[in-house]
Design an enzyme around this catalytic site. Structure first.
Site, PDB file in Angstrom:
ATOM      1  N   GLU A  33     -29.762 -73.258 -86.685  1.00  9.48           N
ATOM      2  CA  GLU A  33     -30.536 -74.482 -86.492  1.00  9.48           C
ATOM      3  C   GLU A  33     -31.285 -74.393 -85.168  1.00  9.48           C
ATOM      4  OE1 GLU A  33     -31.400 -76.324 -89.072  1.00  9.48           O
ATOM      5  OE2 GLU A  33     -29.372 -77.041 -89.430  1.00  9.48           O
ATOM      6  N   HIS A  34     -32.558 -74.757 -85.200  1.00  6.46           N
ATOM      7  CA  HIS A  34     -33.435 -74.701 -84.011  1.00  6.46           C
ATOM      8  C   HIS A  34     -33.592 -73.270 -83.486  1.00  6.46           C
ATOM      9  CE1 HIS A  34     -33.964 -79.043 -83.617  1.00  6.46           C
ATOM     10  NE2 HIS A  34     -32.706 -79.141 -84.022  1.00  6.46           N
ATOM     11  N   GLY A 121     -35.955 -88.277 -94.865  1.00  4.96           N
ATOM     12  CA  GLY A 121     -35.329 -88.396 -93.549  1.00  4.96           C
ATOM     13  C   GLY A 121     -33.895 -87.917 -93.533  1.00  4.96           C
ATOM     14  N   ALA A 122     -33.502 -87.125 -94.525  1.00  2.00           N
ATOM     15  CA  ALA A 122     -32.105 -86.686 -94.608  1.00  2.00           C
ATOM     16  C   ALA A 122     -31.936 -85.249 -94.127  1.00  2.00           C
ATOM     17  CB  ALA A 122     -31.604 -86.831 -96.045  1.00  2.00           C
ATOM     18  N   SER A 125     -35.972 -81.577 -95.800  1.00  2.00           N
ATOM     19  CA  SER A 125     -37.349 -81.069 -95.781  1.00  2.00           C
ATOM     20  C   SER A 125     -38.196 -81.505 -96.962  1.00  2.00           C
ATOM     21  CB  SER A 125     -37.349 -79.546 -95.701  1.00  2.00           C
ATOM     22  OG  SER A 125     -36.796 -79.168 -94.499  1.00  2.00           O
ATOM     23  N   SER A 126     -38.191 -82.808 -97.214  1.00  2.00           N
ATOM     24  CA  SER A 126     -39.068 -83.309 -98.272  1.00  2.00           C
ATOM     25  C   SER A 126     -40.529 -83.066 -97.900  1.00  2.00           C
ATOM     26  CB  SER A 126     -38.815 -84.797 -98.507  1.00  2.00           C
ATOM     27  OG  SER A 126     -38.896 -85.485 -97.285  1.00  2.00           O
ATOM     28  N   GLU A 159     -48.590 -78.919 -91.215  1.00  2.00           N
ATOM     29  CA  GLU A 159     -47.632 -79.778 -90.485  1.00  2.00           C
ATOM     30  C   GLU A 159     -47.872 -79.690 -88.964  1.00  2.00           C
ATOM     31  OE1 GLU A 159     -44.333 -80.974 -92.154  1.00  2.00           O
ATOM     32  OE2 GLU A 159     -43.769 -82.007 -90.312  1.00  2.00           O
ATOM     33  N   ASP A 171     -38.523 -74.211 -93.114  1.00  2.00           N
ATOM     34  CA  ASP A 171     -38.477 -75.131 -94.255  1.00  2.00           C
ATOM     35  C   ASP A 171     -39.411 -74.693 -95.373  1.00  2.00           C
ATOM     36  OD1 ASP A 171     -36.928 -76.412 -92.419  1.00  2.00           O
ATOM     37  OD2 ASP A 171     -38.360 -78.005 -92.001  1.00  2.00           O
TER      38      ASP A 171
HETATM   39  C1  GLA Z   1     -36.679 -79.008 -88.790  1.00  2.00           C
HETATM   40  C2  GLA Z   1     -37.876 -78.070 -88.651  1.00  2.00           C
HETATM   41  C3  GLA Z   1     -37.468 -76.609 -88.862  1.00  2.00           C
HETATM   42  C4  GLA Z   1     -36.273 -76.241 -87.987  1.00  2.00           C
HETATM   43  C5  GLA Z   1     -35.164 -77.297 -88.097  1.00  2.00           C
HETATM   44  C6  GLA Z   1     -34.072 -77.064 -87.125  1.00  2.00           C
HETATM   45  O1  GLA Z   1     -36.226 -78.987 -90.106  1.00  2.00           O
HETATM   46  O2  GLA Z   1     -38.880 -78.422 -89.566  1.00  2.00           O
HETATM   47  O3  GLA Z   1     -38.566 -75.761 -88.616  1.00  2.00           O
HETATM   48  O4  GLA Z   1     -36.661 -76.040 -86.662  1.00  2.00           O
HETATM   49  O5  GLA Z   1     -35.652 -78.611 -87.905  1.00  2.00           O
HETATM   50  O6  GLA Z   1     -33.424 -75.875 -87.402  1.00  2.00           O
END
Ligand code: GLA
Length: 409
Positions: A33-34, A121-122, A125-126, A159, A171
């Protein structure tokens, strides 16, 4: 939502059958993540929740969109093609068009209806699903001949440049490249990727939606990104070859700690450790060791909370409860500040965990908990049936058919 439902919504709106129906899935991320915008590793997969888009080309250059779930229209003739303040959903579609035009691609107009079952918002990645589906639809209706990577890039640039969220590539990559029953190990530095089977007789994945949607998520996300960049900038003074946190080791961070403000130190440390967790998770998957994989997920959550500081009381609670109830692993998933936790647990415990968690969550926060058992599905494609993990099921028009017996592909 399914193909017949979105086709019917389209026909009711535009008085004709759609020329194209696209299924664009949401995604999960097992770990990593991140890390995407730091040139690191991620381990996402496309899921069996999707946005469906039904579309037909127009020859007058006009774009008319219908958001079926909201019963809202957008018409480029009256609304224009600029950033929309009131119909925010339209920005995801307009961003992809704007980037395609920037590439000099010749686009006709389009009638489009879309809707889906990816909770908003969950952290599933909608928006990336909508963008990926739009890129796919533009490509097909205009015979642009784009490759899958072009679709991913168009969606991400829409985006970043139009919507203004500086998200990484994970995503859209998962939504486009996903494969049933496989997670993707993606190296965000050179975009090399590999599929890893995620199949188990005993374990399953469960998403628990905290229902918390932090208003500041976009601005906090962009702040985290700048903090990581500040870390890279400072370290580059010592090692000019560093391009991103991907090139940084824990050792290097410790050696130059005095040059980094404490908050930047924490962010960088988390990212470097999280990248190592993706490697460890792949090794665990290869060994079929789901308990080890789960332990890595818990460690990831602890880092998100203490070092990256993107967790909230509700998701911390859900992860702690999951641990108490014996889940192999759990962590907050996605950009942060709420959304879903992803839980790895024994299939036999699914009902027990769902029930106990719901009751505990209600008692602690007075909030309902929505649970989604998820399966790993194929990426964006022309709508119809689609495969999910296990290979046993194919969905046609909302009816589940057991392929083992019918011999579907
Ligand atoms: C969101 C972003 C992704 C990623 C995540 C965290 O979903 O769209 O690119 O950075 O946060 O991992």
């Amino acid at each position: 939502m399914d193909k017949p439902t979105i086709s019917a919504a389209f026909s009711a709106c535009f008085a004709a059958a759609p020329a194209l129906v696209v299924r664009a899935p949401g995604r999960i991320n097992l770990i990593g993540e991140h890390t995407d915008y730091n040139g690191g590793l991620v381990l996402p997969a496309a899921i069996d929740k999707a946005i469906w888009l039904a579309a037909t080309p127009r020859n007058d250059g006009r774009f008319v969109f219908f958001a079926a779930d909201l019963a809202e229209y957008f018409d480029s003739d009256t609304d224009g093609m600029g950033l929309q303040a009131s119909k925010k959903w339209a920005n995801y579609l307009l961003g992809v068009i704007s980037e395609a035009r920037r590439d000099g691609l010749a686009l006709g107009g389009m009638n489009l209806a879309f809707g889906g079952d990816i909770p908003l918002g969950a952290g599933l990645s909608s928006s990336a699903a909508l963008e990926s589906g739009m890129a796919y639809a533009l490509d097909h209706l205009n015979a642009l001949g784009l490759g899958k990577m072009d679709l991913v890039r168009l969606a991400q640039r829409g985006e970043n440049n139009f919507v203004g969220m500086q998200c990484g590539i994970m995503d859209m990559f998962a939504s486009v490249m996903g494969k049933a029953g496989q997670v993707l190990r993606l190296d965000c530095r050179d975009l090399a990727f590999e599929y890893f089977p995620f199949q188990s007789e005993d374990y399953c994945l469960l998403l628990l939606d905290s229902g918390v949607k932090h208003q500041l998520v976009d601005s906090e996300y962009n702040t985290r990104r700048s903090e990581c960049e500040a870390g890279v900038e400072a370290l580059r003074r010592h090692a000019p070859g560093i391009g991103a946190l991907r090139d940084v080791s824990l050792d290097m961070l410790a050696r130059h700690a005095a040059d980094l403000p404490p908050v930047v130190q924490r962010r960088c440390r988390y990212v470097v450790e999280e990248m190592a967790r993706v490697e460890a998770a792949c090794a665990a998957l290869q060994a079929g060791d789901f308990e080890a994989l789960g332990g890595i997920m818990y460690a990831g959550h602890a880092g998100l909370d203490a070092q990256y500081e993107v967790c909230v009381a509700e998701t911390n609670f859900l992860v702690e409860q999951a641990r108490r109830l014996g889940a192999a692993g759990a962590r907050q998933m996605g950009g942060g500040f709420g959304g879903c936790t992803i839980n790895l647990l024994k299939k036999k415990d699914l009902d027990m965990v769902t029930e106990k968690m719901s009751a505990a969550y209600k008692q602690a926060f007075g909030l309902g908990l929505v649970a989604y058992p998820v399966r790993i599905a194929d990426g964006v494609e022309e709508g119809g049936g689609w495969k999910v993990e296990g290979g046993g099921w194919k969905v046609e028009g909302g009816t589940y058919v057991l392929c083992h017996f019918l011999g579907c592909p």
